[in-house]
Each structure stands twice: as structure tokens, then as C-alpha cells.
Write an enzyme that holds these catalytic residues in place. Structure first.
Site, PDB file in Angstrom:
ATOM      1  N   GLY A 239     -27.624 -20.198 -48.281  1.00 46.09           N
ATOM      2  CA  GLY A 239     -26.128 -20.651 -47.446  1.00 46.09           C
ATOM      3  C   GLY A 239     -25.734 -22.227 -48.609  1.00 46.09           C
ATOM      4  N   GLU A 274     -34.061 -17.696 -47.545  1.00 46.13           N
ATOM      5  CA  GLU A 274     -33.518 -16.737 -48.093  1.00 46.13           C
ATOM      6  C   GLU A 274     -32.282 -17.402 -48.915  1.00 46.13           C
ATOM      7  OE1 GLU A 274     -31.422 -14.038 -45.956  1.00 46.13           O
ATOM      8  OE2 GLU A 274     -33.447 -14.243 -44.541  1.00 46.13           O
ATOM      9  N   PRO A 275     -32.872 -18.791 -50.168  1.00 49.57           N
ATOM     10  CA  PRO A 275     -32.022 -19.290 -51.039  1.00 49.57           C
ATOM     11  C   PRO A 275     -31.375 -17.959 -52.055  1.00 49.57           C
ATOM     12  CG  PRO A 275     -34.110 -20.119 -51.655  1.00 49.57           C
ATOM     13  CD  PRO A 275     -33.883 -19.170 -49.878  1.00 49.57           C
ATOM     14  N   CYS A 344      -6.205  -5.925 -66.721  1.00 51.01           N
ATOM     15  CA  CYS A 344      -4.327  -5.431 -65.792  1.00 51.01           C
ATOM     16  C   CYS A 344      -4.264  -5.879 -64.958  1.00 51.01           C
ATOM     17  CB  CYS A 344      -4.088  -4.190 -66.340  1.00 51.01           C
ATOM     18  SG  CYS A 344      -3.839  -4.096 -68.207  1.00 51.01           S
ATOM     19  N   TYR A 372     -24.104 -14.095 -58.437  1.00 50.43           N
ATOM     20  CA  TYR A 372     -22.394 -13.229 -58.233  1.00 50.43           C
ATOM     21  C   TYR A 372     -21.826 -13.502 -58.819  1.00 50.43           C
ATOM     22  CZ  TYR A 372     -24.350 -14.890 -53.491  1.00 50.43           C
ATOM     23  OH  TYR A 372     -25.390 -14.496 -52.473  1.00 50.43           O
TER      24      TYR A 372
END
Length: 415
Positions: A239, A274-275, A344, A372
Site C-alpha cells: 500500500g 507486500e509492496p 471506442c 497495474y
């Protein structure tokens, strides 16, 4: 710090000109920097010194096995949320004994596979899951190591879609119910309690929410001591935010020092983090070509060959990510553009109202795209997924080739 820098007004990835990469591999193109990945991982690992700890890279953030292999060589652990991610870690040379398995919907097949390869622990998110794991472990003649994911009801002050530690979120067990769930776990014959887990959200730019959550976990740990339940590790999740534009998130060392102070009375307790984004985001860029420039009464548009199918964060999270020219030596007129893609959808944009000096055929880069990005990409509008390249000094390696059009329907059939 990252290793994407301008040299003589041309953008480089370490010692490789980005324009050369675009011309060699085509666009759209994800480019990752090995040196940046390693620097960011070491920033977390070294921050804890001799304190027992394990840095588990969040696979969801950047799941290419070329990147995971770099993490494995560093000795990293891994945070996974599916069997697919587990198999990626194993294929990349990762150590199953350093894998923690999160996620609210672990299937029977996933649990069996994780037990088979002997992962470090399951981060259990419900009573039903706990009982399910106990049953499956018993059938296999195994003991399942578990950590309960505790939802501390702490506001992470981040985008609501990536807030995971409030009581209305689907994740984990309420901090008010966790003690009883731990008691239940202690009675199950095929369960071994190893730790406690917490993850309150993503892209946090201040320490206080982390510390508030830690305080609540410490209270719970003391209650468990009274019940005769001792923990070997405390997993505080990921986080920690990154700088996309002008954010000033804490440095990993500041985060570590604050946690170590909170946990100074628990010197034997291993700390797990948990980076994901904090390691991979600024270790990657997305390179695109400007196909057309278009204007109407109110806007200028730079239409590129990449869009929300390759990078969905602006559309999904309203994320602001810097967009820069690859070659600033070119004489171009400055203008304000909405940088958009070919998909589109009106939400198909990389950034709005950006000042750029560009012409048709020029290359641009969306910065901070290593997290991401590719891992959340899709084939929407039947667009092939992009290639991914890893740069190591003055060398480049194709770690994912571009999909062919035929592969778009390779798993389909007519009747």
C-alpha cells in the site's frame, strides 16, 4: 529514484535510448528498468536491517515472469492472489516457501496446489475459507499454515476502489471478530496458526493509516496471548504510495522505522510486507506513437496507438500519470492536448489537458506505468496485447512478445 532520464533531451531507459526501443520492438511497448526494480526492492529490504523480515513482491502489480525472476534472484518473497500467480512465481524460479496467498475466493484447486508446493502461509479472509482449508488439508494429510487477514476498519484516505481496510470492504475478518476466529482456528486439527495479516489499501501517501492499523493489531495480539495463541509473523501488507506527479509518500526507511518503533516490544516477531506498486510503478513506462493530431472547437486531441486496453488506470481510477515526449530535440509547437487512444469508449484516455510539443509520428511515454499496466491489460476491441521489454544497462530483452491477431481467437471456435 528511477533510471528513466533525459540525456541530451532524449529519453533513456538506463543506457538505452527509448526511441531505439520503440523502433526496434514497435509500439505500444512496455519498457521496464532492471536497475530501478532492484533499487526499489532493496530500499524495502535494507530498511529493516537485522530485524527478521520478508519482503513479498505483490505479483498482481507486475506479473511478467521476467520481472518476477529478477525478484526471485534478489531473494524476494511473493504475495499472490490466484493459482495463476502461483504458477508464474514457480515458473520464474521463485521459492514457494516465501509465498503468501491472499484473496477472498480461493478455490479447492488453488488450495490443494498451494499445499502441494508448501507455500509459506494462507492469508485467510473468512471463517468459511478457514474451514475449507482445514478440510482440504486433512484430506491431503497436511497441516495448513495460516495467517488471518484482519480488517482493522482504518480509512486509508485513498481512491475508494483501492481502499481495502474499511468495515464495508469485502476483505478480511473484522477486527472485532478476529479473536474468536483465531480461537476457532486453534481448535482445527489441520491448521497451524503462524501469523496475522492486514492490508488497508493502495497508493497511501502518509504513514498514519498504517500506524493506526498496527495499533489495532497489537491490541489483538495481546488478546491472543491471553488465549495462549502466539504468532510468528505480522504481515502488514502493501500500500505504500509512489510519486506519479507531486505526491510525497514516505520513504520505505521512514515506514520501516515507524513500524520498528511500534513493534519494539516484539523483537522476535517477523515482519512481512507486500509492496507492489512501490517497487514496480516507476520502474516502467508505456511507449506509444502519436497517430493523429485532431482539433475541434474546444479541444486538441493527440490520438495514440495505445489506450485503456493497455493501461486502464486513468479510466478506472481517474489516475493522473505524467506523459512526456521521447525526443525533445525536435522543433515542435507546444499545445494543450487530451491524449487519447483508439478504443471506442469516451473513457479511453491516457491524460487530459497536457502540454506537449509533438507531431504526428512522434513517440511519447506514459510514466510510472510499471504497476497495474500490463497486468491489467485486455483484448478489448480485439486489440492485441502489447510487447514488454526489460532493459539492463545498455542491453534490452524482449520478455513478452506482441500478440498476433490470430491469437485473439485461438481459444475460440465456431459451430
Amino acid at each position: 529514484m528511477n533510471f528513466f532520464q533525459y540525456k541530451h533531451n532524449k529519453l533513456y531507459a538506463e543506457d538505452m535510448p527509448v526511441q531505439q526501443l520503440a523502433e526496434q520492438f514497435g509500439t505500444p511497448l512496455y519498457v521496464y528498468s532492471r536497475a530501478t526494480l532492484e533499487r526499489h526492492w532493496h530500499a524495502f529490504d535494507s530498511a529493516f536491517g537485522n530485524r527478521p523480515h520478508l519482503i513479498c513482491f505483490a505479483v498482481k502489480s507486475c506479473s511478467n515472469i521476467g520481472v518476477l525472476n529478477i525478484m526471485a534472484k534478489l531473494g524476494s518473497g511473493f504475495d499472490i492472489v490466484s493459482q495463476g500467480e502461483l504458477e508464474r512465481v514457480l515458473a520464474a524460479g521463485g521459492d514457494a516457501s516465501k509465498v503468501v496467498f491472499s484473496g477472498v475466493a480461493k478455490s479447492r484447486e488453488e488450495i490443494m496446489r498451494a499445499l502441494e508446493v508448501r507455500i509459506r502461509c494462507f492469508n485467510v479472509e473468512s471463517v468459511s475459507e478457514l474451514k475449507h482449508i482445514n478440510q482440504i488439508a486433512g484430506e491431503m494429510g497436511k497441516i495448513a499454515p495460516i495467517s488471518l487477514r484482519v480488517n482493522p476498519d482504518v480509512d486509508a484516505h485513498t481512491h475508494p476502489y483501492i481502499s481495502t481496510g474499511l468495515k464495508e470492504n469485502k476483505f478480511g475478518v473484522s477486527v472485532n471478530e478476529a479473536r474468536e476466529v483465531y480461537k476457532l482456528a486453534s481448535t482445527l486439527p489441520n491448521i497451524k496458526i503462524t501469523g496475522m495479516d492486514c492490508h488497508i489499501g493502495s497508493q497511501l501517501t502518509e504513514l498514519q493509516p498504517f500506524l493506526d492499523a498496527t495499533d489495532r493489531l497489537i491490541v489483538l495480539m495481546e488478546q491472543l496471548k491471553e488465549d495462549g495463541i502466539t504468532l510468528k509473523h505480522l504481515d502488514l501488507g502493501g500500500g505504500l504510495g509512489v510519486t506519479y506527479t507531486d505526491e510525497t509518500p514516505p520513504h520505505p526507511s521512514d515506514y520501516a522505522n515507524a513500524l520498528l518503533e511500534k513493534l519494539k516490544n516484539y523483537p522476535e516477531l517477523e515482519i512481512i510486507l507486500e509492496p507492489g506498486r512501490a517497487i514496480s510503478a516507476n520502474a516502467g513506462i508505456l511507449v506509444a506513437k502519436v497517430q493523429y493530431l485532431k482539433s475541434n472547437e474546444s479541444r486538441n486531441f493527440a490520438i495514440t496507438d495505445t489506450g485503456m486496453n493497455d493501461m486502464i488506470r486513468p479510466a478506472l481510477y481517474e489516475a493522473y500519470m505524467n506523459i512526456v515526449e521521447i525526443d525533445r530535440t525536435l522543433e515542435r509547437e507546444k499545445a494543450i492536448y487530451d491524449v487519447v487512444g483508439p478504443v471506442c469508449e469516451t473513457s479511453d484516455f491516457l491524460g487530459k489537458q497536457r502540454e506537449l510539443s509533438i507531431a504526428e509520428g512522434d513517440y511519447i511515454a506514459q510514466c510510472s506505468a510499471g504497476a497495474y499496466g500490463a497486468s491489467m491489460s485486455s483484448n478489448y476491441n480485439s486489440r492485441a496485447r502489447t510487447a514488454e521489454v526489460l532493459v539492463d544497462g545498455d542491453q534490452s530483452y524482449l520478455i513478452r512478445r506482441r500478440e498476433t491477431l490470430q491469437e485473439l481467437w485461438a481459444l475460440e471456435s465456431t459451430i
